[in-house]
Design an enzyme around this catalytic site. Sequence first.
Site, PDB file in Angstrom:
ATOM      1  N   CYS A  10       0.832  -1.210   0.000  1.00 22.06           N
ATOM      2  CA  CYS A  10       0.000   0.000   0.000  1.00 22.06           C
ATOM      3  C   CYS A  10       0.866   1.261   0.000  1.00 22.06           C
ATOM      4  O   CYS A  10       0.528   2.261  -0.633  1.00 22.06           O
ATOM      5  CB  CYS A  10      -0.932   0.007   1.209  1.00 22.06           C
ATOM      6  SG  CYS A  10      -2.151  -1.320   1.198  1.00 22.06           S
ATOM      7  N   ARG A  86      -7.815  -4.027  -3.392  1.00 23.44           N
ATOM      8  CA  ARG A  86      -7.315  -2.827  -4.070  1.00 23.44           C
ATOM      9  C   ARG A  86      -8.287  -2.462  -5.191  1.00 23.44           C
ATOM     10  O   ARG A  86      -8.129  -2.855  -6.332  1.00 23.44           O
ATOM     11  CB  ARG A  86      -5.899  -3.081  -4.602  1.00 23.44           C
ATOM     12  CG  ARG A  86      -4.955  -3.554  -3.525  1.00 23.44           C
ATOM     13  CD  ARG A  86      -3.542  -3.815  -4.007  1.00 23.44           C
ATOM     14  NE  ARG A  86      -2.804  -4.533  -2.980  1.00 23.44           N
ATOM     15  CZ  ARG A  86      -2.263  -3.966  -1.910  1.00 23.44           C
ATOM     16  NH1 ARG A  86      -2.365  -2.654  -1.737  1.00 23.44           N
ATOM     17  NH2 ARG A  86      -1.625  -4.688  -1.002  1.00 23.44           N
TER      18      ARG A  86
END
Length: 203
Positions: A10, A86
């Site tokens: 991330c 995601r």
Amino acid sequence: SHPADYTPVCTTEFVAFQKRFSEFKALNCELIGLSIDQVFSHIKWTEWIKENLDVEIEFPIIADDMGRVAAKLGMVHPGKGTNTVRAVFIVDDKGKLRIMFYYPQELGRNMDEILRAVKGMQTSDANGVAIPAGWPSNELVGDSVIVPPANNVKTAKERTGATDWLTHEGLPLFLCLPIRRHPAAATGGADEVVTLPEDACGT
């Protein structure tokens, strides 16, 4: 959305988004992040990114700590725990969802492809064209775009000439789709018209 703050993949994604922040802004596209974390976590994580990686995150991050937004938008997938996957939602200036991408938690996103998708949809909307694979670096036609087939004889003649009923590859006109170089993507010169077999263009 991203699975969680303070995670390696991330972090690479947020840095990559930020490095393209000005390109998204130039397209009148705003970036918004989201994860099932509390707001103080977002604050401290972005501070850590600034202090350690010298990258200041300029776009907002939604603190969906109860997971309500993630649940409504399908960001939590079966077998992936309570974290968001995601997800990418590209919404146009009329508030209409145009594109959805879902990447699993273990695979980081390709920000250049997301940027390309925004550029491609804007080009398509503004010019009434379709966008080839890999545009603007398609293996067959480069940065050209696909214009709709002619729906009358007059338009067909204007595009190909009064007697030019065959393409440069010798394929009948009705088997081909014309492709027009988009001025905004061209490096210079006048618009160029080439042809491509219809089955190579796809839908």
